[in-house]
Write a protein that holds these residues in place. Structure first.
Motif, PDB file in Angstrom:
ATOM      1  N   SER A   2     -46.589  24.626 -38.861  1.00 11.96           N
ATOM      2  CA  SER A   2     -45.531  25.576 -39.188  1.00 11.96           C
ATOM      3  C   SER A   2     -44.159  24.981 -38.903  1.00 11.96           C
ATOM      4  N   GLU A   3     -43.159  25.583 -39.518  1.00  9.98           N
ATOM      5  CA  GLU A   3     -41.788  25.073 -39.402  1.00  9.98           C
ATOM      6  C   GLU A   3     -40.857  26.171 -38.900  1.00  9.98           C
ATOM      7  N   ILE A   4     -39.743  25.724 -38.302  1.00 11.98           N
ATOM      8  CA  ILE A   4     -38.675  26.637 -37.886  1.00 11.98           C
ATOM      9  C   ILE A   4     -37.360  26.105 -38.421  1.00 11.98           C
ATOM     10  N   LYS A   5     -36.380  26.993 -38.513  1.00 15.47           N
ATOM     11  CA  LYS A   5     -35.034  26.592 -38.929  1.00 15.47           C
ATOM     12  C   LYS A   5     -34.066  26.873 -37.782  1.00 15.47           C
ATOM     13  N   VAL A   6     -33.233  25.894 -37.470  1.00 16.89           N
ATOM     14  CA  VAL A   6     -32.205  26.058 -36.439  1.00 16.89           C
ATOM     15  C   VAL A   6     -30.882  25.563 -36.999  1.00 16.89           C
ATOM     16  N   GLU A  15     -24.772  22.156 -38.985  1.00 19.94           N
ATOM     17  CA  GLU A  15     -25.726  21.963 -40.068  1.00 19.94           C
ATOM     18  C   GLU A  15     -27.044  22.667 -39.752  1.00 19.94           C
ATOM     19  N   GLU A  16     -27.675  23.162 -40.793  1.00 25.97           N
ATOM     20  CA  GLU A  16     -28.989  23.795 -40.641  1.00 25.97           C
ATOM     21  C   GLU A  16     -30.059  22.726 -40.751  1.00 25.97           C
ATOM     22  N   GLN A  17     -31.063  22.808 -39.875  1.00 23.65           N
ATOM     23  CA  GLN A  17     -32.129  21.823 -39.890  1.00 23.65           C
ATOM     24  C   GLN A  17     -33.481  22.525 -39.881  1.00 23.65           C
TER      25      GLN A  17
END
Length: 665
Positions: A2-6, A15-17
């Motif tokens: 799974s992935e997350i956005k920070v 910047e969004e990663q």
């Protein structure tokens, strides 16, 4: 996976990663060795903190204020670990970062001595070299109590958790005001073998490892009561400092040396300016003749400047009936800062801690018209404040002092212009005394606390006036939430001295409370014949003459400019036969308004020059046979330069010009 956005913010870039679940904060900043922690959602976290979806993450560099605090707190842990390695029986108090350093309190049988600090530093270097990892561990109250059963002070902190208050006035190793269910954490120092080499109850955050401590030094030890309460046991406190580089540490140590050289308490004694006799009491200075000269020169100048700026000089007594300070609100809101009541003819009187209530009575003594406003009242009012003995410090924190105090009574429409006038006047006065590096601080109300009086609307209007005026100066404006006086917001001038230290100077305070009907019921007759309430604006340009004099001693390192110097000219005869000539020269200079002394002692001429240098006299005036014959003198300046054969009239004119221009010599 799974992935997350920070959202990552660093070096001004946002910047969004997209990251994998379980990513730790350090992975976002692996390209910057200066980042030692992270701010996640506004909270400081270790770099080992696991990020969550939607987190806003900002890198904390070691050279920032937050970074230095984390560095210093981590170094305090290393110091405590070293102490317990050397003295296993030592019990731990707390170890917070403080301004420019850190401390840790210990319960030990024998007080520390300087040689002990050397041993501790050696042990600390070994711990740092071992590259131990700071690791955060969440625990329960029960488990922590069991683990720390041999640390009574830590157990007390655990007992305070969930209650009201904090563990210490300077900071604490654990939050104790966080309420029921608050998270309790322990930090372990993990060695190369993966085992905890040492542990401490702490909220963190910390550096990733001990090896990230670049430069530190232990400074001194002192006694300190547990949690700052003299009813508790006296512990031993070790102070240290830590910096982001060896160069920064060296600069700090140099500043300390320079500050010690400039210490106004030592210079006040060496230059015979003032003293603090035990027979009078703590925080109550007396000025010797030379100090009195400086104080009078300051007061004379400042008094005339006030008159030139439209102020009217008044005078008020040192004591008054207690009821006056109830009316003003000072006793209910500032009573702890006032001395206890005096019994005078069966009535309670108070020594005044402020001048404003009496100025209000002067305003109220007769009917006032709008044509009189702004009405500006000024005095050097002697006030007395019941400062705790632990905070008294030379002239910069005393119990008795004279405020260069003024109160302007204006219409609400006149208030912005008057605040601007007062602020410009204050800054110009400071520049006249050679201080010209400032920033401003705006102190506002904390609406959640009940130490402030007045409506939200009045506070908002007053704060807006001060903020607009302060912003218009173009100076840096720093917020100070909750720092206002109980009766209104204030602007403080923060000035930097010759070695970059910051001192709070004067203030401008907007007061809509004391003039109110509930307080002094101050009124003026408006143009339409109605009666209206004025706004009262408090202003102390230096805060106090005593404190400002202490600051000036340190700013100039005792080498005052000629217009303030107690002795402006030291006359030095080469031989005894030249005494009469120099006494006649000194007489002429005194007639010209200059302060001159003749050294007719039996000392050799070089010793007399050395004595004048130690007393930091701006001008030395030397005379020998040639000078007597020519009606001249030789000038020797404080910086070692010398002019020979200066005609007497020119010599007098030179000193007069230096005094009149307030130049630095």
């Amino acid at each position: 996976m799974s992935e997350i956005k920070v959202v990552r913010t660093h070096a001004g870039q946002r910047e969004e990663q997209t990251l994998t679940t379980g990513t730790k904060a350090w992975e976002l900043f692996s390209d910057d060795a200066d980042v030692i922690a992270a701010r996640v959602g506004g909270d400081l976290r270790d770099l080992a903190h696991v990020l969550q979806d939607g987190d806003e993450v900002e890198g904390v560099e070691i050279g920032s204020q937050d970074g230095r605090d984390i560095l210093r707190h981590s170094t305090a842990h290393v110091m405590a670990q070293a102490v317990q390695q050397i003295w296993p029986e030592a019990r731990l108090g707390i170890g917070p970062p403080v301004e420019n350093g850190f401390y840790y309190d210990f319960d030990v049988e024998t007080p520390f001595v300087p040689e002990d600090l050397v041993k501790i530093e050696t042990a600390m270097r070994k711990i740092i070299k071992a590259n131990q990892r700071f690791e955060r561990r969440v625990t329960t109250d029960a488990d922590a109590i069991n683990e720390l059963r041999d640390e009574p002070y830590k157990l007390e902190l655990i007992g305070l958790k969930g209650g009201a208050g904090t563990a210490d006035t300077e900071g604490a190793s654990v939050e104790v005001d966080s309420g029921e269910g608050a998270e309790l954490t322990i930090y372990d120092n993990i060695g190369r073998d993966g085992q905890a080499a040492w542990s401490d109850l702490c909220r963190g955050p910390h550096l990733p490892t001990t090896k990230r401590i670049p430069a530190f030094k232990l400074m001194r030890s002192a006694a300190a009561y547990w949690r700052g309460d003299e009813k508790n046991k006296q512990l031993q406190r070790i102070y240290g400092t830590a910096w982001e580089s060896k160069e920064a540490l060296e600069e700090h140590l140099h500043r300390i040396e320079e500050a010690e050289r400039r210490d106004h308490r030592r210079l006040g004694r060496d230059l015979d300016l003032f003293s603090f006799p035990d027979e009078i009491g703590s925080g109550l200075p007396v000025f010797h003749p030379k100090g009195g000269v400086i104080k009078r020169a300051m007061e004379d100048y400042v008094r005339q400047r006030h008159i030139d700026e439209g102020f009217e000089y008044v005078g008020t007594p040192h004591i008054a009936k207690e009821g006056l300070f109830h009316t003003s609100g000072h006793l209910p809101y500032y009573g702890e800062g006032m001395f206890p009541a005096l019994d005078v003819d069966g009535m309670d009187y108070r020594i005044k801690a402020m001048n404003c209530p009496m100025h209000n009575l002067i305003f109220r003594s007769r009917q006032r018209s709008y044509r009189e406003l702004p009405l500006r009242l000024f005095e050097f009012g002697s006030v007395y404040r019941h400062e705790k003995s632990g905070v008294i410090h030379g002239l910069t924190r005393v119990r008795g002092f004279a405020q260069d105090d003024s109160h302007s009574y204006v219409t609400p429409e006149q208030a912005p212009a008057e605040v601007q006038h007062l602020l410009e006047f204050m800054l110009s006065l400071l520049r006249d005394f050679g201080i010209d590096d400032f920033y401003l601080e705006l102190s506002t109300r904390d609406a959640s606390k009940d130490k402030f009086i007045g409506s939200d609307e009045d506070w908002a209007a007053a704060t807006r006036v001060l903020e607009d005026v302060a912003t218009a100066t173009g100076l840096e404006l720093v917020p100070d939430p909750g720092g206002a006086a109980y009766y209104g917001p204030k602007i403080s001038v923060q000035a930097r001295d010759a070695i970059g230290r910051t001192w709070q100077m004067g203030t401008v305070q907007y007061d809509f409370n004391q003039p109110s009907a509930e307080r002094f019921n101050l009124e003026y007759v408006a143009a339409d014949g109605s009666r209206k309430q004025p706004v009262m604006i408090h202003s102390a340009k230096f805060g106090s003459i005593e404190r400002f004099l202490g600051v000036l001693v340190e700013h100039y390192a005792g080498a005052f400019p000629p217009w303030l110097a107690p002795v402006q000219v030291q006359a030095i005869p080469i031989a005894e036969r030249h005494n009469d000539y120099l006494y006649d020269v000194a007489r002429q200079m005194k007639l010209a308004g200059l302060r001159v002394e003749v050294d007719d002692s039996d000392d050799r001429m070089q010793k007399k020059i050395r004595n004048a240098q130690l007393q930091k006299v701006p001008f030395m005036m030397i005379a020998g046979d040639d000078d007597v014959e020519k009606g001249a003198v030789s000038f020797r300046y404080r910086d070692g330069r010398q002019d020979n054969g200066v005609p007497l009239e020119e010599a007098i004119a030179r000193v007069q010009q230096a005094v009149a221009s307030r130049e630095q010599v």
